[in-house]
Design a protein around this motif. Structure first.
Motif, PDB file in Angstrom:
ATOM      1  N   GLN A  69       5.742  -9.191  -3.672  1.00  0.00           N
ATOM      2  CA  GLN A  69       5.995 -10.610  -3.965  1.00  0.00           C
ATOM      3  C   GLN A  69       5.368 -11.529  -2.915  1.00  0.00           C
ATOM      4  OE1 GLN A  69       8.334  -8.189  -3.878  1.00  0.00           O
ATOM      5  NE2 GLN A  69       9.958  -8.520  -5.378  1.00  0.00           N
ATOM      6  N   PHE A  70       5.291 -11.060  -1.693  1.00  0.00           N
ATOM      7  CA  PHE A  70       4.831 -11.899  -0.591  1.00  0.00           C
ATOM      8  C   PHE A  70       3.321 -12.156  -0.621  1.00  0.00           C
ATOM      9  CE2 PHE A  70       3.548 -12.475   3.894  1.00  0.00           C
ATOM     10  CZ  PHE A  70       4.334 -13.567   4.224  1.00  0.00           C
ATOM     11  N   GLY A  71       2.560 -11.276  -1.254  1.00  0.00           N
ATOM     12  CA  GLY A  71       1.101 -11.390  -1.230  1.00  0.00           C
ATOM     13  C   GLY A  71       0.573 -12.751  -1.650  1.00  0.00           C
ATOM     14  N   PRO A  72       0.957 -13.254  -2.835  1.00  0.00           N
ATOM     15  CA  PRO A  72       0.451 -14.569  -3.243  1.00  0.00           C
ATOM     16  C   PRO A  72       0.927 -15.726  -2.355  1.00  0.00           C
ATOM     17  CG  PRO A  72       1.136 -13.311  -5.152  1.00  0.00           C
ATOM     18  CD  PRO A  72       1.610 -12.547  -3.949  1.00  0.00           C
TER      19      PRO A  72
ATOM     20  N   ARG B 184       0.794  -1.226   0.000  1.00  0.00           N
ATOM     21  CA  ARG B 184       0.000   0.000   0.000  1.00  0.00           C
ATOM     22  C   ARG B 184       0.827   1.278   0.000  1.00  0.00           C
ATOM     23  NH1 ARG B 184      -3.304  -3.627   2.877  1.00  0.00           N
ATOM     24  NH2 ARG B 184      -5.341  -3.844   1.846  1.00  0.00           N
ATOM     25  N   ASP B 185       2.091   1.208   0.421  1.00  0.00           N
ATOM     26  CA  ASP B 185       2.896   2.423   0.461  1.00  0.00           C
ATOM     27  C   ASP B 185       3.843   2.532  -0.731  1.00  0.00           C
ATOM     28  OD1 ASP B 185       4.586   0.354   1.158  1.00  0.00           O
ATOM     29  OD2 ASP B 185       5.552   1.415   2.808  1.00  0.00           O
TER      30      ASP B 185
ATOM     31  N   ALA C 169      -2.351  -7.384  -0.301  1.00  0.00           N
ATOM     32  CA  ALA C 169      -1.296  -6.426  -0.615  1.00  0.00           C
ATOM     33  C   ALA C 169       0.006  -6.860   0.048  1.00  0.00           C
ATOM     34  CB  ALA C 169      -1.687  -5.030  -0.146  1.00  0.00           C
ATOM     35  N   GLY C 170       1.103  -6.812  -0.700  1.00  0.00           N
ATOM     36  CA  GLY C 170       2.371  -7.220  -0.108  1.00  0.00           C
ATOM     37  C   GLY C 170       3.459  -7.498  -1.117  1.00  0.00           C
TER      38      GLY C 170
END
Length: 350
Positions: free
Chosen positions: A135-138, A99-100, A132-133
């Motif tokens: 590369q880490f999101g999935p 988000r940032d 949201a994140g």
């Protein structure tokens, strides 16, 4: 963050990348080592030369939530069409930028899912959501999907990722941090964009599936933006936890699929992990695959891409062996490692 018992299978894939408008084309191009790098309509302010990166050639190109929906909707459709279930019964978990991040569309959280629904012509499952994140999101979404499937709350879940770095504000921030490859900087990345999706189910759902047998989520305190001494402790711990779940060592892993992007930081991280854990004799070296070399930095779309490539390698018979490990890391420090196994590998057609 810790080790999570995943035990879910990848039974379908969908992709929209600079290498192709579907998974078949994109994966064939990756296998052949075709690069999508090209000159972009942005200039390096120091040299005056065009920046290089990758882009998907849509009929009308622009940046924003609508463009991300245009990238992702065809990938989701590929996954929906690979099974007989009503698409509205399949939750979709979508990894997106943090988000940032500079240049992130301001309406992304509120408008991406409605924009996708408009393009698909139907509503998504009520549990569908954004994660949201970067590369880490999935990776986190895969853990959620595994819980839903193991509790038999749903029969299938799609884990997807969509991202684009081709935005002036995003590129300016990367340029200011000296993270883009330019005439005067080789320690950087090539910006890109893509959408990738994988259809997950319980193991035994498809003959050509690959199974995620281990999943670990950890945190690295010495991030790429940190001044702390870097020892790759976060990714090392992720590897250890994921391997413990599968009762094997890194020396028993046949190949690695990673999010290496060209930045020295991530190569050092991978080297630290291999030096610590890959210590037993091998009959052959562990191959290291990094599709970002050909796709450009696709960030939130990278994990579904890695899983799709592992499945394709098993289907087409060019996988170095049954077991692979996928790893990735976000700038904010989150790390993930997944051990995947293909119980059937096709005979390679020559």
């Amino acid at each position: 963050m810790n080790a999570l018992h995943a035990n879910v299978a990848v039974v379908g894939v969908g992709m929209m990348t600079p290498l192709g408008y579907n998974a078949t084309t994109s994966l064939a191009a990756l296998r052949a080592g075709v690069s999508a790098l090209q000159e972009l309509p942005w200039l390096d302010p120091d040299s005056g030369e065009p920046l290089r990166g990758t882009r998907v050639h849509l009929p009308h190109w622009w940046f924003g939530t609508g463009m991300l929906a245009d990238l992702l909707a065809p990938s989701l459709l590929e996954c929906f069409q690979s099974c007989d279930l009503d698409p509205r019964t399949i939750p979709v978990l979508i990894g997106v930028s943090r988000r940032d991040r500079p240049g992130r569309p301001i309406d992304l959280d509120d408008q991406l899912i409605p924009a996708i629904e408009s393009r698909l012509g139907h509503r998504l499952h009520p549990s569908s959501q954004l994660v949201a994140g970067d590369q880490f999101g999935p990776a986190y979404a895969t853990a959620i999907a595994a819980q839903w499937l193991e509790k038999r709350e749903v029969q299938r879940v799609i884990v997807a990722g969509v991202d684009s770095f081709l935005c002036t504000e995003t590129l300016d921030a990367l340029m200011a941090a000296q993270r883009l490859v330019t005439a005067s900087n080789i320690n950087g990345l090539f910006p890109g964009e893509s959408a990738c999706a994988v259809l997950l189910a319980l193991p035994g759902s498809a003959p050509d599936e690959i199974v995620i047998e281990g999943l670990a989520l950890t945190k690295e305190e010495s991030t790429i933006e940190s001044d702390r001494a870097f020892r790759a402790e976060g990714l090392t711990q992720a590897y250890r936890l994921a391997l413990e779940q599968t009762h094997c060592t890194l020396s028993e892993i046949d190949y690695c699929l990673s999010d290496l992007s060209g930045e020295h930081y991530k190569f050092k991280e991978a080297m630290f992990v291999a030096g610590r854990l890959d210590t037993k004799p091998r009959a052959k070296r562990m191959e290291l695959w990094h599709p970002i070399e050909f796709l450009g930095e696709v960030c939130a779309a990278v994990l579904p891409c890695l899983l799709a490539q592992a499945r394709h390698a098993a289907q087409q018979g060019y996988a170095p062996g049954q077991r692979a490990i996928c790893h990735l890391g976000a700038d904010s420090g989150e790390r993930a490692a997944l051990v995947v196994r293909a119980y059937q590998i096709a005979e390679e057609f020559v």
